[in-house]
Design a protein around this motif. Structure first.
Motif, PDB file in Angstrom:
ATOM      1  N   PHE A 222       5.025  10.524  13.172  1.00 32.18           N
ATOM      2  CA  PHE A 222       3.634  10.384  12.633  1.00 32.18           C
ATOM      3  C   PHE A 222       3.747   9.303  12.052  1.00 32.18           C
ATOM      4  CE2 PHE A 222       4.297  15.392  12.855  1.00 32.18           C
ATOM      5  CZ  PHE A 222       3.378  15.645  14.250  1.00 32.18           C
ATOM      6  N   HIS A 223       2.291   8.803  12.020  1.00 34.38           N
ATOM      7  CA  HIS A 223       2.338   7.533  11.021  1.00 34.38           C
ATOM      8  C   HIS A 223       2.133   7.851   9.747  1.00 34.38           C
ATOM      9  CE1 HIS A 223       0.043   4.089   9.305  1.00 34.38           C
ATOM     10  NE2 HIS A 223       0.179   3.472  10.701  1.00 34.38           N
ATOM     11  N   PRO A 224       2.881   6.707   8.826  1.00 33.41           N
ATOM     12  CA  PRO A 224       3.153   7.012   7.300  1.00 33.41           C
ATOM     13  C   PRO A 224       1.937   6.979   6.704  1.00 33.41           C
ATOM     14  CG  PRO A 224       3.882   4.950   8.050  1.00 33.41           C
ATOM     15  CD  PRO A 224       3.646   5.659   9.175  1.00 33.41           C
ATOM     16  N   SER A 225       0.776   7.496   6.934  1.00 25.09           N
ATOM     17  CA  SER A 225      -0.454   7.310   6.334  1.00 25.09           C
ATOM     18  C   SER A 225      -0.564   8.380   5.012  1.00 25.09           C
ATOM     19  CB  SER A 225      -1.543   7.620   7.214  1.00 25.09           C
ATOM     20  OG  SER A 225      -1.622   9.170   7.412  1.00 25.09           O
ATOM     21  N   GLN A 226      -1.198   7.892   4.009  1.00 28.27           N
ATOM     22  CA  GLN A 226      -1.405   8.820   2.916  1.00 28.27           C
ATOM     23  C   GLN A 226      -1.811  10.500   3.299  1.00 28.27           C
ATOM     24  OE1 GLN A 226      -3.123   7.498  -0.617  1.00 28.27           O
ATOM     25  NE2 GLN A 226      -3.435   5.464  -0.039  1.00 28.27           N
ATOM     26  N   GLN A 227      -2.592  10.327   4.460  1.00 25.87           N
ATOM     27  CA  GLN A 227      -3.062  11.747   4.668  1.00 25.87           C
ATOM     28  C   GLN A 227      -1.652  12.527   5.222  1.00 25.87           C
ATOM     29  OE1 GLN A 227      -6.022  11.662   7.984  1.00 25.87           O
ATOM     30  NE2 GLN A 227      -6.391  14.049   7.879  1.00 25.87           N
ATOM     31  N   ASN A 228      -1.080  11.514   6.150  1.00 27.32           N
ATOM     32  CA  ASN A 228       0.125  12.614   6.439  1.00 27.32           C
ATOM     33  C   ASN A 228       1.477  12.639   5.441  1.00 27.32           C
ATOM     34  OD1 ASN A 228      -0.901  12.799   9.128  1.00 27.32           O
ATOM     35  ND2 ASN A 228       0.216  10.834   9.919  1.00 27.32           N
ATOM     36  N   THR A 229       1.372  11.799   4.824  1.00 24.01           N
ATOM     37  CA  THR A 229       2.686  12.280   3.448  1.00 24.01           C
ATOM     38  C   THR A 229       2.249  12.830   2.459  1.00 24.01           C
ATOM     39  OG1 THR A 229       1.966   9.887   2.553  1.00 24.01           O
ATOM     40  CG2 THR A 229       3.631   9.708   4.276  1.00 24.01           C
ATOM     41  N   PHE A 230       0.882  12.721   2.083  1.00 22.80           N
ATOM     42  CA  PHE A 230       0.544  13.574   0.913  1.00 22.80           C
ATOM     43  C   PHE A 230       0.338  14.966   1.198  1.00 22.80           C
ATOM     44  CE2 PHE A 230      -1.797  10.056  -1.842  1.00 22.80           C
ATOM     45  CZ  PHE A 230      -0.528   9.418  -1.804  1.00 22.80           C
TER      46      PHE A 230
ATOM     47  N   ASP B  90       0.975  -1.182   0.029  1.00 21.02           N
ATOM     48  CA  ASP B  90      -0.030   0.051   0.181  1.00 21.02           C
ATOM     49  C   ASP B  90       0.744   1.350  -0.106  1.00 21.02           C
ATOM     50  OD1 ASP B  90       0.846   0.286   2.699  1.00 21.02           O
ATOM     51  OD2 ASP B  90      -0.862  -0.438   3.438  1.00 21.02           O
ATOM     52  N   ARG B  91       0.402   2.569   0.026  1.00 21.24           N
ATOM     53  CA  ARG B  91       0.888   3.573  -0.159  1.00 21.24           C
ATOM     54  C   ARG B  91       1.803   4.095   1.060  1.00 21.24           C
ATOM     55  NH1 ARG B  91      -0.497   7.098  -4.316  1.00 21.24           N
ATOM     56  NH2 ARG B  91      -1.167   5.695  -6.140  1.00 21.24           N
ATOM     57  N   SER B  92       1.090   3.662   2.188  1.00 26.77           N
ATOM     58  CA  SER B  92       1.965   3.790   3.493  1.00 26.77           C
ATOM     59  C   SER B  92       3.106   2.945   3.435  1.00 26.77           C
ATOM     60  CB  SER B  92       1.053   3.629   4.810  1.00 26.77           C
ATOM     61  OG  SER B  92       0.261   4.459   4.940  1.00 26.77           O
ATOM     62  N   GLY B  93       3.137   1.899   3.055  1.00 24.40           N
ATOM     63  CA  GLY B  93       4.339   0.929   3.041  1.00 24.40           C
ATOM     64  C   GLY B  93       5.492   1.470   1.694  1.00 24.40           C
ATOM     65  N   ASP B  94       4.919   2.197   0.694  1.00 21.42           N
ATOM     66  CA  ASP B  94       5.810   2.648  -0.339  1.00 21.42           C
ATOM     67  C   ASP B  94       6.655   3.785   0.389  1.00 21.42           C
ATOM     68  OD1 ASP B  94       4.428   1.033  -2.212  1.00 21.42           O
ATOM     69  OD2 ASP B  94       3.329   2.616  -3.001  1.00 21.42           O
ATOM     70  N   PHE B  95       6.158   4.508   1.237  1.00 23.63           N
ATOM     71  CA  PHE B  95       6.992   5.617   1.962  1.00 23.63           C
ATOM     72  C   PHE B  95       7.684   5.149   3.027  1.00 23.63           C
ATOM     73  CE2 PHE B  95       7.345   8.443   5.572  1.00 23.63           C
ATOM     74  CZ  PHE B  95       7.713   9.669   4.706  1.00 23.63           C
ATOM     75  N   PHE B  96       7.360   4.153   3.781  1.00 26.90           N
ATOM     76  CA  PHE B  96       7.855   3.493   5.222  1.00 26.90           C
ATOM     77  C   PHE B  96       9.104   2.610   4.690  1.00 26.90           C
ATOM     78  CE2 PHE B  96       7.346   0.435   8.886  1.00 26.90           C
ATOM     79  CZ  PHE B  96       8.001   1.184   9.573  1.00 26.90           C
ATOM     80  N   TYR B  97       8.900   1.824   3.600  1.00 24.21           N
ATOM     81  CA  TYR B  97      10.142   0.884   3.359  1.00 24.21           C
ATOM     82  C   TYR B  97      11.148   1.688   2.828  1.00 24.21           C
ATOM     83  CZ  TYR B  97       7.824  -3.309   5.060  1.00 24.21           C
ATOM     84  OH  TYR B  97       7.139  -4.215   6.026  1.00 24.21           O
ATOM     85  N   ALA B  98      10.786   2.746   1.941  1.00 21.63           N
ATOM     86  CA  ALA B  98      11.637   3.510   1.300  1.00 21.63           C
ATOM     87  C   ALA B  98      12.720   4.202   2.337  1.00 21.63           C
ATOM     88  CB  ALA B  98      11.149   4.498   0.402  1.00 21.63           C
ATOM     89  N   ALA B  99      12.026   4.528   3.507  1.00 18.92           N
ATOM     90  CA  ALA B  99      12.749   5.246   4.397  1.00 18.92           C
ATOM     91  C   ALA B  99      13.461   4.338   5.194  1.00 18.92           C
ATOM     92  CB  ALA B  99      11.856   5.801   5.439  1.00 18.92           C
TER      93      ALA B  99
END
Length: 249
Positions: free
Chosen positions: A216-224, A90-99
């Motif tokens: 902060f949680h890597p949710s789409q709401q937070n990262t977008f 999912d999109r959260s994982g896209d952000f999170f695993y890249a980090a």
């Protein structure tokens, strides 16, 4: 007949983690969550119509010798509830695993399914609640029903020193388990000290974890929206490495 020799601590802990993961996957304690996770697995998102959804409780994942434990809220309905691995697909994982990759915790920056070759080093990922909840909001009763899984998991991660709370929900659960009182206000980068053992024979409730770092949680709401940026995520993960006495990633 003499008793069989006991397993070394690390081997026994790995076996116990596997057993715990089997329990998580088979858990049916919360009727609302079981109904939702299975209904979501049946009513697939169109993009994943040809895939078999996991549709069960989602176990933790990572390095059993991890020094850093990352704790999220719950599986995403079409992410981990589909793939069977936390933050995968999912999109959260896209952000999170890249980090995690940038900071030396993961061997690759992407995670699309459970057999994609992703491996974690010095990190273990889990969640406060193991089933995908409606609207991503577990009830207090569901949170409490799932908490023993996290407590047992933390006790089995023998080398864990630092927990990263991905969001206020996970932070609250970790502070409750660890007996953090008064609880510092949640904020990105905030650090809570976990009380040390009081000298009793009982093991510390968070095992060897002495600090909780907030993110902060890597949710789409937070990262977008930019509430959580890549630089902010990297700062927390690098602080976690430093506090866990790991070499810079």
């Amino acid at each position: 007949m003499s008793a069989p020799p006991s397993l070394p601590g690390d081997v026994a802990s790995i076996a116990a983690l596997r057993s715990l993961n089997d329990e998580v996957a088979a858990c049916r304690r919360c009727d609302r969550l079981v109904t939702w996770r299975e209904q979501t697995a049946a009513d697939k998102r169109a993009a994943f119509a040809d895939e078999d959804y996991w549709g069960r409780g989602v176990p933790g994942f990572g390095d059993p010798a991890a020094a850093v434990v990352l704790v999220g809220l719950a599986p995403a309905a079409h992410g981990a509830n589909r793939t069977g691995r936390m933050f995968t697909g999912d999109r959260s994982g896209d952000f999170f695993y890249a980090a995690l990759h940038r900071c030396g915790f993961a061997n690759q920056p992407t995670s699309v399914h459970a057999d994609d070759g992703l491996a974690l080093r010095d990190a273990y990922i889990t969640a406060a609640v193991r089933c995908a909840p409606p609207a991503n909001k577990p009830t207090p009763a569901e949170r409490d029903a799932c908490r023993p899984f996290l407590e047992r998991e933390l006790a089995l991660l023998l080398n864990a020193r630092v927990a990263v709370a991905l969001g206020a929900f996970a932070y609250g659960v970790l502070c409750t388990i660890g007996g953090v009182r008064p609880r510092p206000r949640f904020g990105h980068g905030a650090i809570a000290e976990v009380p040390s053992a009081d000298g009793s024979a009982e093991p510390p409730p968070l095992g060897g974890i002495s600090r909780i770092i907030c993110s902060f949680h890597p949710s789409q709401q937070n990262t977008f929206t930019g509430r959580l940026t890549a630089d902010m995520a990297d700062t927390v993960l690098r602080d976690a490495r430093r506090l866990a006495n790991l070499t810079p990633g």
